[in-house]
Design an enzyme around this catalytic site. Sequence first.
Site, PDB file in Angstrom:
ATOM      1  N   LEU A   5      30.756  63.822  36.528  1.00 32.49           N
ATOM      2  CA  LEU A   5      31.468  63.040  37.547  1.00 32.49           C
ATOM      3  C   LEU A   5      32.456  63.961  38.259  1.00 32.49           C
ATOM      4  O   LEU A   5      33.511  63.523  38.699  1.00 32.49           O
ATOM      5  CB  LEU A   5      32.207  61.854  36.914  1.00 32.49           C
ATOM      6  CG  LEU A   5      31.368  60.646  36.509  1.00 32.49           C
ATOM      7  CD1 LEU A   5      32.261  59.509  36.009  1.00 32.49           C
ATOM      8  CD2 LEU A   5      30.504  60.139  37.675  1.00 32.49           C
TER       9      LEU A   5
ATOM     10  N   GLU B   2      12.391  72.728  29.523  1.00 32.23           N
ATOM     11  CA  GLU B   2      13.617  73.443  29.191  1.00 32.23           C
ATOM     12  C   GLU B   2      14.782  72.783  29.919  1.00 32.23           C
ATOM     13  O   GLU B   2      14.684  72.496  31.105  1.00 32.23           O
ATOM     14  CB  GLU B   2      13.457  74.895  29.667  1.00 32.23           C
ATOM     15  CG  GLU B   2      14.631  75.758  29.392  1.00 32.23           C
ATOM     16  CD  GLU B   2      14.995  75.748  27.924  1.00 32.23           C
ATOM     17  OE1 GLU B   2      14.136  76.113  27.106  1.00 32.23           O
ATOM     18  OE2 GLU B   2      16.124  75.352  27.606  1.00 32.23           O
ATOM     19  N   PHE B   3      15.882  72.549  29.217  1.00 30.93           N
ATOM     20  CA  PHE B   3      17.022  71.854  29.823  1.00 30.93           C
ATOM     21  C   PHE B   3      18.242  72.752  29.955  1.00 30.93           C
ATOM     22  O   PHE B   3      19.357  72.267  30.129  1.00 30.93           O
ATOM     23  CB  PHE B   3      17.383  70.616  28.994  1.00 30.93           C
ATOM     24  CG  PHE B   3      16.226  69.686  28.779  1.00 30.93           C
ATOM     25  CD1 PHE B   3      15.828  68.833  29.797  1.00 30.93           C
ATOM     26  CD2 PHE B   3      15.509  69.682  27.593  1.00 30.93           C
ATOM     27  CE1 PHE B   3      14.752  67.970  29.627  1.00 30.93           C
ATOM     28  CE2 PHE B   3      14.428  68.833  27.408  1.00 30.93           C
ATOM     29  CZ  PHE B   3      14.050  67.978  28.433  1.00 30.93           C
TER      30      PHE B   3
ATOM     31  N   GLY C 143      24.179  72.300  43.776  1.00 30.75           N
ATOM     32  CA  GLY C 143      23.256  73.257  44.389  1.00 30.75           C
ATOM     33  C   GLY C 143      22.532  73.975  43.273  1.00 30.75           C
ATOM     34  O   GLY C 143      22.374  73.442  42.181  1.00 30.75           O
TER      35      GLY C 143
ATOM     36  N   CYS D 171      17.804  74.592  40.643  1.00 26.00           N
ATOM     37  CA  CYS D 171      17.099  73.495  39.961  1.00 26.00           C
ATOM     38  C   CYS D 171      17.320  72.136  40.588  1.00 26.00           C
ATOM     39  O   CYS D 171      16.388  71.563  41.151  1.00 26.00           O
ATOM     40  CB  CYS D 171      17.497  73.463  38.486  1.00 26.00           C
ATOM     41  SG  CYS D 171      16.893  74.892  37.608  1.00 26.00           S
TER      42      CYS D 171
HETATM   43  C1  UDX Z   1      20.731  71.994  35.794  1.00 30.95           C
HETATM   44  C2  UDX Z   1      20.675  71.041  34.599  1.00 30.95           C
HETATM   45  O1  UDX Z   1      21.997  70.780  34.116  1.00 30.95           O
HETATM   46  C3  UDX Z   1      19.829  71.641  33.489  1.00 30.95           C
HETATM   47  O2  UDX Z   1      19.715  70.724  32.409  1.00 30.95           O
HETATM   48  C4  UDX Z   1      18.459  72.004  34.040  1.00 30.95           C
HETATM   49  O3  UDX Z   1      17.702  72.646  33.033  1.00 30.95           O
HETATM   50  C5  UDX Z   1      18.576  72.901  35.256  1.00 30.95           C
HETATM   51  O4  UDX Z   1      19.424  72.315  36.236  1.00 30.95           O
HETATM   52  P1  UDX Z   1      22.114  74.208  36.360  1.00 30.95           P
HETATM   53  O5  UDX Z   1      21.390  74.256  37.663  1.00 30.95           O
HETATM   54  O6  UDX Z   1      22.267  75.470  35.579  1.00 30.95           O
HETATM   55  O7  UDX Z   1      21.417  73.164  35.364  1.00 30.95           O
HETATM   56  O8  UDX Z   1      23.572  73.682  36.684  1.00 30.95           O
HETATM   57  P2  UDX Z   1      24.520  72.453  36.351  1.00 30.95           P
HETATM   58  O9  UDX Z   1      25.581  72.903  35.431  1.00 30.95           O
HETATM   59  O10 UDX Z   1      23.782  71.235  35.975  1.00 30.95           O
HETATM   60  O11 UDX Z   1      25.188  72.260  37.799  1.00 30.95           O
HETATM   61  C6  UDX Z   1      24.373  71.987  38.939  1.00 30.95           C
HETATM   62  C7  UDX Z   1      25.214  71.843  40.172  1.00 30.95           C
HETATM   63  O12 UDX Z   1      25.946  70.630  40.123  1.00 30.95           O
HETATM   64  C8  UDX Z   1      26.246  72.944  40.395  1.00 30.95           C
HETATM   65  O13 UDX Z   1      26.278  73.288  41.776  1.00 30.95           O
HETATM   66  C9  UDX Z   1      27.558  72.305  39.982  1.00 30.95           C
HETATM   67  O14 UDX Z   1      28.660  72.854  40.647  1.00 30.95           O
HETATM   68  C10 UDX Z   1      27.322  70.858  40.403  1.00 30.95           C
HETATM   69  N1  UDX Z   1      28.105  69.885  39.644  1.00 30.95           N
HETATM   70  C11 UDX Z   1      27.944  69.765  38.302  1.00 30.95           C
HETATM   71  C12 UDX Z   1      28.988  69.047  40.315  1.00 30.95           C
HETATM   72  O15 UDX Z   1      29.145  69.120  41.546  1.00 30.95           O
HETATM   73  N2  UDX Z   1      29.702  68.124  39.602  1.00 30.95           N
HETATM   74  C13 UDX Z   1      29.571  67.988  38.243  1.00 30.95           C
HETATM   75  O16 UDX Z   1      30.255  67.136  37.682  1.00 30.95           O
HETATM   76  C14 UDX Z   1      28.665  68.832  37.575  1.00 30.95           C
END
Ligand code: UDX
Length: 436
Positions: free
Chosen positions: A252, A146-147, A259, A262
């Site tokens: 980016l 699952e993504f 955090g 996942c």
């Molecule tokens: C992630 C993956 O995107 C998803 O495909 C997988 O199934 C589960 O893990 P999620 O944990 O819901 O999903 O959050 P995501 O939107 O990917 O963000 C993860 C973290 O990265 C957040 O803390 C977010 O603030 C941070 N982030 C994201 C950044 O610091 N910079 C970015 O450009 C994008």
Amino acid sequence: MRMSVIGCGYLGAVHAAAMASIGHDVIGIDVDAQKVAALASGTAPFFEPELGELLQEGLASGRLRFSTEMSDAAGAAIHFIAVGTPQIPGGHSADLRFVDAAVAALLPHLSPGDVVAGKSTVPVGTAERLGSVVADTGATLVWNPEFLREGWAVHDTISPDRLVVGVPSGADGERATAALHEAYRPAVEAGTPFLVTDLATAELVKGAANAFLATKISFINAMAEIAEAAGADVALLADALGHDTRIGRRYLGSGIGFGGGCLPKDIRAFAARAEELGRGEAVGFLREVDSINLRRRDRAVQLVVDALGGLVFGRRIAVLGAAFKPFSDDIRDSPALDVAVRLRGLGADVIVTDPAALDNAAAAHPQLGYATERDDALRDADAVVIVTEWDLYRREMTPEHAGSLVAGRVIVDGRNCLDAAAWRAAGWTYHGMGRR
Ligand code: UDX
């Protein structure tokens, strides 16, 4: 189709409701009676846009039910396993006890021809191990990672950008592929790529995708470190890089880093599994990705300390955000809360606010001060720190309005989400992460 979904957390509850919404007959099963009671009454037990409506529609249609009894899974054609795989205490590997327990509890209720579809993120090799246990019942185990992103979970489940199904070879694998194809028919008919692989590749796709995303975020945050030393602006750098379609601007976003439930634990588990396979070297860079990420939290704290002249003890700091990202109430490994806790540890009078995650934050960190309303957090603050880029802070908070509430016009933008020039023009001292 009749389906069961074992595990009704962020993944399973959304999956169950989404499958019912496209016409399937779904039973969601969880060991947590409180969660099941909430879901059965049409209430999402966590914040996820659109989930409440989907639950209510599903329950009203009679196609969606919830239960604590595994025996209610009997008779379903597909059983989705959607339980958590947290980091093991004191180590980096994935803790598979919930997956193992779910499969063991399901075994007596399986019939020949059933499909068990694992959705949880697991170390490569898990599916093959579980597959042989499941095969004794005449059912077939497949892996269907699952993504979904929290905050977009309903959208990502109903309209995924790809479907991946790892199946065993032979006739059982072909039957199982056909069942998964039928389960996801609306998405497949809408043109969603449906990729059929072996079990190991399907497991690896998920780990590799998260490793890539985490690497992309840490890459730009590493550039932020260089930009800081060189007097450059990482946000402008990211825009310029992003126009190269081979690179792309998404993920980016520089700032205090990633955090959540996942990315952090998944890259650690991925590296731990690679070590077990004797290929630790191949993913040695993930250790760097992890440490670059954690260094950004230190940097944010340092920026606040410096912004307040070297000492935060007794100073009032408004921390805007607690969730690990906007559109979520999830505080698991939240960089936002980590920054708040560290500032509190340095003796600051920290007031945290967040539109969704405040209850979760207060339960986990009772030592912090909390304000339900953003403006109450801002009032009399000596410094303001944005750590979760909710629209409430990014778009709906003007420098003039915030300036009328605070004691000192000092802002640290931990997500590089504000227009620095506008804040400076309104008399604020603005500090970004890796920005001039
Ligand atoms: C992630 C993956 O995107 C998803 O495909 C997988 O199934 C589960 O893990 P999620 O944990 O819901 O999903 O959050 P995501 O939107 O990917 O963000 C993860 C973290 O990265 C957040 O803390 C977010 O603030 C941070 N982030 C994201 C950044 O610091 N910079 C970015 O450009 C994008």
